[in-house]
Design an enzyme around this catalytic site. Structure first.
Site, PDB file in Angstrom:
ATOM      1  N   ASP A  10       1.013  -1.234   0.037  1.00 56.25           N
ATOM      2  CA  ASP A  10       0.047   0.052   0.024  1.00 56.25           C
ATOM      3  C   ASP A  10       0.874   1.224   0.145  1.00 56.25           C
ATOM      4  OD1 ASP A  10      -2.498   1.726   0.438  1.00 56.25           O
ATOM      5  OD2 ASP A  10      -1.702   1.787   2.516  1.00 56.25           O
ATOM      6  N   ASP A  12      -0.043   5.069   1.302  1.00 56.66           N
ATOM      7  CA  ASP A  12      -0.479   5.990   2.107  1.00 56.66           C
ATOM      8  C   ASP A  12      -0.615   5.395   3.312  1.00 56.66           C
ATOM      9  OD1 ASP A  12      -1.086   8.850   0.595  1.00 56.66           O
ATOM     10  OD2 ASP A  12      -2.475   7.388  -0.346  1.00 56.66           O
ATOM     11  N   ASP A 170      -1.795  -0.885   5.827  1.00 57.39           N
ATOM     12  CA  ASP A 170      -1.946  -0.280   7.187  1.00 57.39           C
ATOM     13  C   ASP A 170      -3.198  -0.285   7.809  1.00 57.39           C
ATOM     14  OD1 ASP A 170      -2.703   1.982   5.191  1.00 57.39           O
ATOM     15  OD2 ASP A 170      -2.608   3.247   6.833  1.00 57.39           O
TER      16      ASP A 170
END
EC number: 3.1.3.18
Length: 224
Positions: A10, A12, A170
């Protein structure tokens, strides 16, 4: 177990901290709409499910009208993409980890719900683009995480099967997408998670990106 061949990340909250630039763009949009500004913590709670959801959350949080959401999303992108990398920076240990993974011979990909144009701008600005063999943005396919399609598309471009790959994110949608695609799922604890980390369902939690390296080195070793 199949030797590890690929790693998917991922963007961000995993590789880069982009919250300040997203906050600035959101607040510029909100100001145009005559609405209050959102704090950095509020912004972080809105990140992860794509631009449209971030804009919707910002408008709702500030008491605005979401009936014009498509127009507001378009305007947000105009503002954001003009300054997507002004304050955004890689988290500690990210560059060294990516360098090490490439030395190990892994093929790497980005799978993010951020639009492709903003994603590549950030990767170029931070000198990260050279590490990745594939970049799947939130507008690359019809589906986005937590749907497994973006993960599967990345695997196809990397030439790796699900059993030879892992995903690092995240948030819950990263873990859900990875598991639905049959890929091992790891989660960092420093990003923008919308749930307690213990509830994400990740195989392992990483307090720093560098903690991924011993896992990968072991997984890259062929079985005896």
């Amino acid at each position: 177990m199949t030797s590890l061949k690929a790693a998917i990340f991922d963007l961000d909250g995993t590789l880069v901290d982009s919250a300040r630039d997203l906050q600035d763009a959101a607040n510029a949009l909100l100001a145009e709409e005559g609405l209050r500004a959102v704090s950095l913590d509020e912004t972080k709670s809105m990140i992860g499910d794509g631009v449209a959801k971030l804009v919707e959350r910002a408008i709702v949080a500030t008491g605005g009208d979401t009936s014009r959401l498509p127009l507001l999303v378009s305007r947000f992108l105009e503002i954001y993409e003009a300054n997507a990398s002004r304050c955004t920076e890689a988290y500690p240990g990210v560059v060294a980890t990516l360098e090490h993974l490439r030395r190990l011979g892994l093929r790497l990909a980005i799978v993010t719900n951020k639009p492709y144009a903003a994603t590549t701008e950030i990767l170029d600005a931070l000198g990260l683009r050279m590490f990745f063999d594939a970049v799947i943005g939130g507008d690359t396919l019809l589906e986005r995480k937590p749907h497994p399609a973006p993960i599967l598309a990345a695997l196809e471009r990397l030439g790796a099967g699900p059993d030879a790959a892992l995903m690092v994110g995240d948030n819950y949608h990263d873990v859900q997408a990875a598991r639905a695609a049959g890929v091992r799922a790891f989660a960092v604890t420093y990003g923008y998670s919308h749930k307690p980390h213990a509830e994400l369902g990740a195989e392992r939690l990483l307090d720093a990106m560098s903690e991924l390296l011993p896992i990968v080195e072991e997984a890259c070793s062929p079985p005896l």
